[in-house]
Design a protein around this motif. Structure first.
Motif, PDB file in Angstrom:
ATOM      1  N   GLU A  13       0.841  -1.195   0.000  1.00 30.56           N
ATOM      2  CA  GLU A  13       0.000   0.000   0.000  1.00 30.56           C
ATOM      3  C   GLU A  13       0.881   1.252   0.000  1.00 30.56           C
ATOM      4  O   GLU A  13       1.897   1.291   0.685  1.00 30.56           O
ATOM      5  N   LYS A  14       0.480   2.246  -0.786  1.00 34.21           N
ATOM      6  CA  LYS A  14       1.272   3.455  -0.956  1.00 34.21           C
ATOM      7  C   LYS A  14       0.371   4.678  -0.884  1.00 34.21           C
ATOM      8  O   LYS A  14      -0.819   4.614  -1.234  1.00 34.21           O
ATOM      9  N   ILE A  15       0.951   5.815  -0.492  1.00 37.10           N
ATOM     10  CA  ILE A  15       0.197   7.061  -0.405  1.00 37.10           C
ATOM     11  C   ILE A  15      -0.375   7.458  -1.762  1.00 37.10           C
ATOM     12  O   ILE A  15      -1.409   8.121  -1.858  1.00 37.10           O
ATOM     13  N   TRP A  16       0.282   7.027  -2.851  1.00 41.97           N
ATOM     14  CA  TRP A  16      -0.131   7.377  -4.212  1.00 41.97           C
ATOM     15  C   TRP A  16      -0.870   6.232  -4.917  1.00 41.97           C
ATOM     16  O   TRP A  16      -1.193   6.337  -6.087  1.00 41.97           O
ATOM     17  N   GLY A  18      -3.792   3.127  -5.794  1.00 40.10           N
ATOM     18  CA  GLY A  18      -5.200   3.163  -6.162  1.00 40.10           C
ATOM     19  C   GLY A  18      -5.807   1.779  -6.181  1.00 40.10           C
ATOM     20  O   GLY A  18      -5.401   0.897  -5.428  1.00 40.10           O
ATOM     21  N   ARG A  19      -6.774   1.571  -7.080  1.00 39.00           N
ATOM     22  CA  ARG A  19      -7.423   0.271  -7.168  1.00 39.00           C
ATOM     23  C   ARG A  19      -7.439  -0.275  -8.598  1.00 39.00           C
ATOM     24  O   ARG A  19      -8.251  -1.136  -8.948  1.00 39.00           O
ATOM     25  N   ASP A  32      -7.867   0.603  -1.248  1.00 43.75           N
ATOM     26  CA  ASP A  32      -7.944   1.500  -2.402  1.00 43.75           C
ATOM     27  C   ASP A  32      -6.689   2.348  -2.550  1.00 43.75           C
ATOM     28  O   ASP A  32      -6.654   3.260  -3.382  1.00 43.75           O
ATOM     29  N   GLN A  33      -5.665   2.064  -1.769  1.00 40.46           N
ATOM     30  CA  GLN A  33      -4.359   2.714  -1.929  1.00 40.46           C
ATOM     31  C   GLN A  33      -3.280   1.650  -2.170  1.00 40.46           C
ATOM     32  O   GLN A  33      -2.174   1.723  -1.639  1.00 40.46           O
ATOM     33  N   GLY A  35      -0.495   0.323  -4.209  1.00 41.19           N
ATOM     34  CA  GLY A  35       0.408   0.915  -5.197  1.00 41.19           C
ATOM     35  C   GLY A  35       1.253  -0.083  -5.951  1.00 41.19           C
ATOM     36  O   GLY A  35       1.576   0.139  -7.117  1.00 41.19           O
ATOM     37  N   SER A  89      -2.337   6.347  -8.724  1.00 40.20           N
ATOM     38  CA  SER A  89      -3.499   7.228  -8.789  1.00 40.20           C
ATOM     39  C   SER A  89      -3.094   8.684  -8.548  1.00 40.20           C
ATOM     40  O   SER A  89      -3.900   9.592  -8.692  1.00 40.20           O
ATOM     41  N   ASP A  90      -1.829   8.871  -8.161  1.00 45.47           N
ATOM     42  CA  ASP A  90      -1.257  10.201  -7.960  1.00 45.47           C
ATOM     43  C   ASP A  90       0.209  10.110  -8.378  1.00 45.47           C
ATOM     44  O   ASP A  90       0.728   9.023  -8.640  1.00 45.47           O
ATOM     45  N   ASP A 199       1.501  12.547   5.017  1.00 47.46           N
ATOM     46  CA  ASP A 199       0.746  11.317   5.225  1.00 47.46           C
ATOM     47  C   ASP A 199      -0.456  11.587   6.122  1.00 47.46           C
ATOM     48  O   ASP A 199      -0.743  12.741   6.479  1.00 47.46           O
TER      49      ASP A 199
END
Length: 314
Positions: A13-16, A18-19, A32-33, A35, A89-90, A199
């Motif tokens: 899982e990453k701050i950027w 998605g799914r 949903d995070q 990565g 996603s980012d 974060d």
């Protein structure tokens, strides 16, 4: 062991994140995070576990050490490659990776040369691929004043694009992209800029400006020039070959007999369905499957309509 090696692997899982991995591959992602999916990995930060054969339940690193015959009695002391799926996603941080010499001296692991095959990209998606500063002094000045648009090179991307990212290349993956990454087995990343993010505890992630300045290379990035060859039911595209890995895209259209030409192969099914036959046994394959063909598998048969990414050490 005359059979492919299938793996149970780790999501990150990453701050950027998605799914897209759930939508594109049907993976049961943890959130949903999500990565990264370290699909074929012997790295301690995300080890894959064998699902089949006499070594089921062991990590890939353990098997590489305990059964070197499966990998052609390799010279490398650690499993050298890592296959990832990345969903952005980012923006990922603007970052750079060291070469082997610097990474071994400062981090105690391999350096990180990598490459990306773009599986899908939203309209207008971009990456950062290189930087225009001519030398360390100029780059240091631009970083100090935050002149990001003044030196970061942005490139538009689309489905099917390929990018070779040697160590020392300043880079970042933009939002709306899902890709397959083939890389050296390393988890060393030096962040130059993180878009001033914090974060969920309100903390900014660490930057590594000094290390980045130590390892950045200068001048334009030389992307690879893929070469395509069609033989019978196979369209084979050599995406890149370097000192660390060789990567192919295989488009299979019908039955295909193949013979080993490398010590072992890492294979990912990125589209379609079919089957793999080894030593009289059939294994169904679908989009999102990843496996290893060990040294002990000398020939095999593929059938179906599939696109695969295959890699091996060079």
């Amino acid at each position: 062991m005359q059979e492919p090696i299938f793996l149970e692997s780790v999501f990150q899982e990453k701050i950027w994140g998605g799914r897209q991995m759930a939508d594109y591959f049907g993976y049961a992602i943890p959130s949903d995070q999500t990565g990264e999916f370290w699909a074929i990995s012997a790295h301690p930060n995300g080890p894959s576990i064998l699902k089949n054969g006499p070594y089921a339940g062991k990590t890939l690193a353990e098997v590489y050490s305990q059964a070197p015959e499966l990998f052609g009695y390799p010279a490398e002391p650690v499993f050298p490659l890592l296959t990832k799926i990345i969903d952005s996603s980012d923006w990922l941080s603007v970052q750079v990776h060291p070469d082997d010499r610097y990474a071994m001296a400062h981090e105690g692991e391999l350096g990180k040369t990598e490459c990306w095959y773009i599986l899908d990209a939203a309209e207008g998606a971009e990456i950062i691929y290189g930087q225009s500063a001519a030398n360390r002094e100029e780059l240091s000045e631009k970083i100090a004043v935050g002149d990001w648009d003044g030196f970061l090179e942005r490139v538009s991307v689309k489905k099917g694009d390929f990018f070779y990212v040697p160590s020392g290349t300043v880079h970042a993956i933009g939002p709306g992209i899902i890709l397959l990454e083939t890389q050296q087995s390393s988890d060393t990343t030096y962040r130059i800029y993180d878009f001033d993010r914090v974060d969920d505890q309100g903390q900014a992630r660490d930057l590594h400006i000094q290390q980045s300045l130590d390892v950045v290379t200068y001048g334009p990035v030389a992307n690879s020039k893929p070469q395509t060859l069609q033989v019978d039911a196979l369209t084979s595209t050599l995406l890149v070959t370097n000192d660390y890995f060789t990567v192919y895209k295989w488009e299979v259209a019908g039955p295909l007999e193949m013979t080993r030409t490398a010590p072992y192969l890492l294979i990912s099914v990125i589209d379609g369905t079919g089957q793999l036959e080894v030593a009289g046994r059939s294994y169904p394959l679908q989009k999102g499957e990843h496996f290893i063909l060990p040294h002990t598998v000398t020939d095999w048969r593929l059938e179906g309509q599939m696109t695969l990414i295959a890699s091996h050490t060079s």
